[in-house]
Design an enzyme around this catalytic site. Structure first.
Site, PDB file in Angstrom:
ATOM      1  CD  GLU A  16      -2.990  -0.877  -0.008  1.00 23.66           C
ATOM      2  OE1 GLU A  16      -3.025   0.193  -0.619  1.00 23.66           O
ATOM      3  OE2 GLU A  16      -3.691  -1.850  -0.329  1.00 23.66           O
ATOM      4  CE1 TYR A  99      -7.287   2.161  -0.164  1.00 23.64           C
ATOM      5  CE2 TYR A  99      -4.950   2.716   0.031  1.00 23.64           C
ATOM      6  CZ  TYR A  99      -5.964   1.941  -0.508  1.00 23.64           C
ATOM      7  OH  TYR A  99      -5.653   0.931  -1.368  1.00 23.64           O
ATOM      8  CG  ASP A 117      -9.150   3.331  -3.555  1.00 23.50           C
ATOM      9  OD1 ASP A 117     -10.394   3.336  -3.749  1.00 23.50           O
ATOM     10  OD2 ASP A 117      -8.386   2.544  -4.137  1.00 23.50           O
TER      11      ASP A 117
END
Ligand code: SF4
Length: 339
Positions: A16, A99, A117
Site C-alpha cells: 500500500e 485508507y 480510495d
C-alpha cells in the site's frame, strides 16, 4: 498482483505504501525488491537508512520512504516486530492514513473498516449520482459514511477488494465500461447522463515550473561535488550536484561566456566547461522541472563551495539521486561540447 489476497499485514502495508502515487506496473518490481532485501519488519527496521533510500530510488515522494523506516522501527521496538492488530493502533503509525489503515485492518485482520480510495470515491459518486465534490471536507465525510454503511461487515476484506477492483477495471476514470456494466440499470450517473462529469473535484492543482541547472564538477583525481537535499522541498534527503536554480530558461552557452557567470556559486575560480547536456524535463504532481547538466573540469577544489561533499566518481552509485538526475546518468549525451 503479487499481494492480492495477501493476509500478512507487513506485506499489505508495504504494498500500500509503495502504491500510493505509483502505478501498479512500476510498484510491483519495487515490492518484490523490498521483500527480498527485508523479509521481515525487523530486517527493514535494522537496515541502514541509506540502503533503504537507495532501494526506493526512482519511486519519488520520499516522505513515504521516511515514514516506512520510522514505522518499521516503531513496530520492531514497541511491538516486537508484530504488526498491531486494531484499527486505532494501526492508524497511529506514521504514514498510515485512514485508507491504508482500513486496507490493513480489513485484509489482514478481517476488521469492518471500509477503504475509501480514488476508485471507491469514483464508483460511489457515479453510482449514487452525487454532485458533492470528493476533495472537500463535506465530501470526504459524506463518502466515508456512505462507504461504511455499504460495507459487508462479515466479509470486509473481500468487499473492499471488490469495490476497488470494480473502480479500477470497469468504472474507470476514462472510458468506463458502462455498456457491459452490471450496475448500469441502477447507476445514477448513467441514467442522468453524467458519467463524464462525475466525480466532481473542487480544487484544481496549481502547478509551478522550475529551472534547475546542475554543475557536474569533476576534479583532476576524479572526485565530484554532491550534497544531500534538506528542507521542505522536492527530493528531500536525496543527493544532487551543485545546483543553480534560475527564474526561467537560460541560454547556457551565452551565460557561460559572460564574465560573472555563476560567481555566486564558484567565486573567482576559472571554470573549464566541457559539456552542456540536452534539456531534461520531469513532471511531478505539482511541479514541472526543467534543467540541464553542465560538466566542468576543475584545476583544484573550490574552497567557496560550502555544504557539498567531494566524493569519488566511481562511488556515486552508493548515493540515492532523484529520477531527474538519474535520467542524465542514463543518457548523458551532450548537445554541446565546449572543450
Ligand atoms: S454504469 Fe458506468 S458509471 Fe455507472 S457504475 Fe457502471 S461503469 Fe460506473
Amino acid at each position: 498482483m503479487p499481494w492480492k489476497g495477501e493476509k500478512e499485514p507487513y506485506k499489505i502495508w508495504l504494498s500500500e505504501v509503495i502504491l500510493q502515487q505509483t502505478r501498479v506496473e512500476q510498484g510491483w518490481a519495487y515490492y518484490e525488491k523490498f521483500l527480498q532485501a527485508f523479509p521481515t519488519i525487523h530486517d527493514l527496521a535494522g537496515a541502514p537508512e541509506q540502503k533503504v533510500f537507495k532501494l526506493w530510488e526512482g519511486l519519488g515522494y520520499y516522505n513515504r520512504c521516511r515514514h516506512l523506516i520510522a514505522t518499521a522501527k516503531k513496530i520492531s521496538a514497541e511491538y516486537k516486530g508484530v504488526f498491531p492488530s486494531t484499527y486505532e493502533s494501526i492508524r497511529e503509525l506514521k504514514g498510515i492514513g485512514p485508507y491504508t489503515a482500513a486496507a490493513i485492518a480489513s485484509f489482514a485482520f478481517g476488521l469492518p473498516h471500509a477503504v475509501v480510495d480514488g476508485n471507491v470515491l469514483r464508483v460511489l459518486a457515479r453510482y449514487f449520482g452525487l454532485p458533492t465534490p470528493i476533495d472537500t471536507t463535506t465530501g470526504k465525510k459524506l463518502y466515508t459514511e456512505l462507504a461504511d454503511s455499504l460495507l459487508d461487515k462479515r466479509h470486509p476484506g473481500i468487499y473492499n477488494q471488490a469495490i476497488m477492483d470494480f473502480g479500477a477495471t470497469v468504472c474507470k476514470p476514462q472510458n468506463p465500461l458502462c455498456d457491459n456494466c452490471p450496475l448500469q440499470k441502477d447507476c445514477g450517473a448513467y441514467q442522468q447522463d453524467k458519467v463524464g462529469i462525475l466525480p466532481v473535484k473542487e480544487k484544481s492543482i496549481r502547478k509551478r515550473t522550475r529551472w534547475l541547472y546542475y554543475f557536474f564538477l569533476e576534479t583532476r583525481d576524479n572526485k565530484v561535488y554532491i550534497r544531500q537535499r534538506t528542507g521542505k522541498d522536492i527530493w528531500e534527503d536525496l543527493y544532487e550536484f551543485v545546483l543553480w536554480e534560475a527564474e526561467g530558461p537560460l541560454d547556457l552557452p551565452a551565460e557561460i561566456t559572460k564574465k560573472g557567470f555563476a560567481r555566486e556559486l564558484f567565486g573567482k575560480e576559472p571554470l573549464t566547461v566541457r559539456h552542456i547536456s540536452k534539456l531534461y524535463r520531469q513532471q511531478l504532481s505539482h511541479q514541472t522541472i526543467h534543467g540541464q547538466f553542465i560538466t566542468v573540469s576543475l584545476g583544484k577544489p573550490l574552497p567557496e563551495l560550502k555544504g557539498y561533499l567531494l566524493v569519488d566518481r566511481r562511488k556515486l552509485d552508493e548515493y540515492a539521486f532523484p529520477k531527474f538526475i538519474n535520467a542524465w546518468f542514463l543518457d548523458p549525451t551532450p548537445v554541446q561540447s565546449l572543450f
